[in-house]
Design an enzyme around this catalytic site. Structure first.
Site, PDB file in Angstrom:
ATOM      1  N   ASP A 460       0.872  -1.158   0.000  1.00 59.84           N
ATOM      2  CA  ASP A 460       0.000   0.000   0.000  1.00 59.84           C
ATOM      3  C   ASP A 460       0.919   1.220   0.000  1.00 59.84           C
ATOM      4  O   ASP A 460       2.065   1.133   0.408  1.00 59.84           O
ATOM      5  CB  ASP A 460      -0.851  -0.050   1.276  1.00 59.84           C
ATOM      6  N   ASP A 656      -1.894  -0.513   5.789  1.00 59.01           N
ATOM      7  CA  ASP A 656      -2.195   0.055   7.093  1.00 59.01           C
ATOM      8  C   ASP A 656      -3.660   0.408   7.267  1.00 59.01           C
ATOM      9  O   ASP A 656      -4.112   0.631   8.372  1.00 59.01           O
ATOM     10  CB  ASP A 656      -1.356   1.315   7.332  1.00 59.01           C
ATOM     11  N   ASP A 660      -7.196  -1.809   3.169  1.00 57.58           N
ATOM     12  CA  ASP A 660      -6.293  -2.921   2.896  1.00 57.58           C
ATOM     13  C   ASP A 660      -6.723  -4.196   3.609  1.00 57.58           C
ATOM     14  O   ASP A 660      -6.174  -5.263   3.351  1.00 57.58           O
ATOM     15  CB  ASP A 660      -4.876  -2.578   3.381  1.00 57.58           C
TER      16      ASP A 660
END
Lengths: 764, 54
Positions: A460, A656, A660
């Site tokens: 990410d 985080d 996600d």
């Protein structure tokens, strides 16, 4: 208090300054909170479990447990130092929980109601059952050992005593096999039914063969009874597994307790006054006040106030979005600059976060299984041992029929893979324990197995590769005006202003005189600093104010836009002198960490919910080009990407945010980074309690050395088995030799597992 | 030597008693927290002579 400091000095760990929040904790007395967290006891008292921040040493235990003395009405407070959980029991007639909470806060331990008390209770009971098995196995093994000493020492020469001792050994041995040992039989049965290889299978075969042969021989009063070896085997294997389980329980506890840190209260407007209530009490239709810096408690619409909100954890967008009356806001986002009044329209499961969490639950179950190395080896091991045993049986049947069964059985017993069964739990336990000390929490041992292979690592962007907050990433033009800009921007609460103010922490700019500050929403800020008229804002705003922009600055502005940073220009006395680029900066260690990951053979891709141009720009900086740096990806698309990549091999997802979470749970290994949302913590298999990507590298190296250790243990253990097996096939193995060889192999494995330098400990 | 016929069952009974005590202790949660009690022993009760001085 003198004693507090004496104890504090006596205990290890660095001294930290106590942190207090000075909150009122009014929501702790609310009806809803009471139903959720209070436990009423028979004597009219109540108890609650708090997760405390800031617990780190022996003196903390003393201070927290002194609570009944400093706060009348508290009957008992008991702290579990490792988990930082305090159980408080109090008399509701004498004191309110909010007062107790405020007291704990004033001592420097802000309390949070401990969530998932049920899960921890279930885990504790499971641990109890396992510990009892270990205790029973140990008693049996110890007693059989004493009897065996007598038998080997000569008690067996007199027929009557020999029978008695052998009978007693059988009794203890059978208890060990039937009670604690049933675990292996159940495991083996499950493996047979699902037609998968499992290490329990060869263990169960060995135990069963030994148990049956031993019983028959004990009853007939001839030949060998094997109960000494068998009960030791059961004990050692159980101890190994119990250690691993305990380590995993602890990591899970620690991780779940982090959830308790998420805000538990909301400010609800009741008849014009603001009341702090538990989040669970908020209902659709309620009006809630959200102050700057608070996270938004539920999905809803803004009724009053203009502000910007940080949606990074929910969507992955790195830039704050502005909200005004009428805008929709989501739970899990953070209000940045000004007070908002929000009308709630969805709470709990119905919110966007709640819906994403349901996705997580659906997909955490069908994660691609990681076949453990031990089980793969076990599959082959069973076949080889069974084949050799039957060859041996028929060979001896031909030459010496009386020996055939005995030799085949002793082969099955001496090759029982005790060392094999111990190697994995021990090595994994040690690795997970060492990881936890480095602030890497790992939920299960199979993670190490997956990280040892090579595959795709999906990252990410916001909050993972980057810092997840706005900062000055470039500055072109006059450096001399930066302190002036910083001094001016200190007068604004806007996020961009704060980024500009923070960029200049070294220079003492607070003494610069600032006057005539005028702010324009969505434009910029003007003011007089040290006698100079300063104008800081968007290029458009500054142009509107009639400032001249020199060509060099214009070029710099275009360049800033090209790297997808937000340009902010600075004009002094009507002339633009500098342009600053604002963006979400890369974490300092990102580039190095990614290089190391590439060297380890991982393919790196970015999967972000942020705008595609921003992602592409970050990707270019890190050497990740084209289709490997994807932006604008929805949580559902992230999940799909992980599943698609999983076909080719292990997939590691690092993230985080709430967005996600589903992808984290579907990946072979989901890694949640420091500062992540609760949802990502719940879904991930690993949590890095330290900022940056460096812990991932450490974990990969640890996985490598742990798997190396497991392989070495296996080699040694199989070496022992080969030796013992050969002797057994030849029919020359002595019972005493077998009894010595088996624990010897186990202890070698113990020593090897402990000697491994999981994180390069001792080298640095 | 024939005393062994009494001693052996007796010893087994003692072992069973030990196991029972262990099970009781585990169920009571005696082994749940292995760190804090080690620290708790540092706090002696001298304070009780001086009430009101935490």
């Amino acid at each position: 208090m003198e004693r507090f400091y004496r104890l504090r000095q006596a205990s290890p760990g660095e001294a930290r300054r106590a942190r207090t929040t000075e909150r009122a904790y009014a929501e702790f007395d609310d009806e809803v909170f009471r139903n959720l967290y209070y436990r009423s006891l028979a004597d009219g008292t109540q108890s609650v479990e708090f997760y405390l921040e800031g617990v780190h040493c022996a003196a903390c235990v003393w201070l927290v447990e002194k609570l009944p003395q400093v706060r009348p009405g508290v009957i008992e407070s008991r702290l579990d130092m490792r988990r930082a959980i305090v159980e408080v029991r109090w008399d509701p007639r004498a004191v309110k929980l909010s007062q107790i909470a405020a007291m704990l806060d004033s001592l420097g331990y802000p309390p949070h109601p401990a969530k998932d008390v049920k899960t921890r209770q279930i885990r504790r009971e499971e641990n109890h059952r396992f510990l009892i098995r270990v205790g029973v196995a140990a008693t049996c093994a110890g007693n059989v050992m004493i009897l065996s000493f007598a038998l080997y020492g000569g008690a067996g020469t007199e027929e009557q005593y020999s029978r008695l001792f052998r009978g007693a050994s059988m009794l203890f041995g059978m208890v060990s096999l039937v009670w604690p040992g049933s675990l292996f039989f159940r495991g083996a049965w499950a493996a047979l039914r699902t037609k998968t290889a499992h290490l329990d299978l060869p263990i169960a075969i060995g135990l069963a063969a030994g148990g049956i042969a031993g019983t028959v021989n004990a009853i007939l009063g001839r030949g060998e009874i094997y109960f000494d070896s068998l009960s030791t085997l059961v004990l050692l294997l159980l101890v190994g597994r119990w250690l691993q389980r305990r380590q995993q329980f602890w990591a899970n506890d620690a991780l779940e307790l982090l959830f308790s840190l998420t805000p538990t209260s909301a400010r609800r407007l009741e008849n014009g006054t603001v009341v702090e209530v538990p989040i669970e009490a908020v209902q659709p239709g309620d009006l809630v006040e959200v102050r700057a810096g608070d996270s938004i408690p539920a999905d809803g619409n803004v009724l009053e106030g203009e502000s910007s909100i940080d949606r990074a954890l929910l969507t992955g967008e790195s830039r704050p979005t502005g909200v005004a009356p009428g805008s929709t806001v989501n739970a899990g986002t953070v209000n940045l600059s000004a007070r908002l009044l929000v009308q709630v329209d969805a709470v709990g499961e119905a919110t966007r976060v709640g819906r994403l969490m349901r996705l997580v639950e659906q997909h955490s179950r069908n994660r691609p299984p990681i076949v453990q190395f031990a089980d793969r080896v076990a599959g082959r091991f069973v076949r080889v041992v069974l084949a050799v045993a039957s060859i041996s049986f028929f060979y001896w049947l031909w030459f010496n029929p009386t020996q055939a069964i005995d030799n085949a059985v002793s082969l099955l017993i001496v090759t029982c893979p005790c060392g094999l069964g111990l190697a994995t739990p021990l090595a994994v336990t040690i690795a997970l324990g060492r990881a936890a000390r480095r602030h890497i929490l790992v939920k299960g041992g199979e993670v190490l197995e997956a990280l040892n292979r090579q595959g795709v690592i999906l990252l990410d962007k916001t909050g993972t590769l980057t810092a997840g907050r706005i900062a000055v990433v470039s500055w072109s033009g006059d450096e001399g005006v930066r302190p002036l800009v910083s001094a001016l921007e200190r007068h604004s609460a806007h996020t961009i202003a704060q980024a500009l103010a923070d960029g200049q922490s070294q220079i003492a700019d607070s003494e610069l005189p600032v006057s005539d500050v005028v702010q324009t929403m969505g434009g910029g800020i003007a003011g007089t600093v040290a006698g100079q008229r300063l104008l800081v804002g968007s290029p458009q705003f500054v142009r509107q104010q009639g400032c001249r922009i020199p060509p060099a600055i214009e070029a710099a502005e275009r360049e800033t836009i090209a790297v997808t940073a937000t340009p902010v220009v600075v004009a002094v006395d009507g002339c633009v002198v500098a342009v600053a680029g604002l963006g979400d900066p890369l974490r300092p260690d990102t580039a190095d960490s990614l290089d190391c990951l590439r060297k380890l053979g991982w393919k790196i891709r970015i999967l972000s919910g942020d705008h595609p141009e921003v992602v592409a720009a970050i990707g270019r900086q890190l050497g990740i080009e084209g289709a490997d740096a994807l932006g604008g990806v929805s949580p559902e698309a992230k999940l799909a990407a992980v599943r698609a990549a999983a076909i080719g091999g292990p997939v590691v997802m690092v993230g985080d945010g709430v967005n996600d979470a589903a992808a984290l749970s579907a990946a072979s290994v989901g890694i949640a980074v420091h500062g992540g949302a609760e949802a990502s913590l719940a879904a991930a298999h690993v949590y890095l309690d330290r900022p940056g990507l460096a812990p991932i590298l450490e974990l990969m190296h640890a996985a490598r050395s742990t798997m190396g250790a497991i392989r070495r243990c296996f080699a040694v253990s199989i070496g022992y088995n080969l030796l013992a097996g050969t002797l057994a096939v030849m029919g020359i193995i002595r019972p005493l030799t077998a009894a010595l060889l088996m624990p010897l192999s186990s202890f070698t494995v113990f020593a090897l597992a402990y000697a491994v330098r999981t994180f390069g400990d001792g080298k640095r | 030597m024939s005393v062994i016929y009494i001693l052996l069952p007796l010893a087994s009974l003692l072992a069973a008693g030990g196991v029972a005590a262990f099970i009781w202790a585990v169920r009571r949660g005696q082994f749940d927290d292995l760190d804090t009690p080690a620290v708790r022993i540092l706090h002696d009760d001298e304070d009780e002579d001086h009430p009101g001085t935490p």
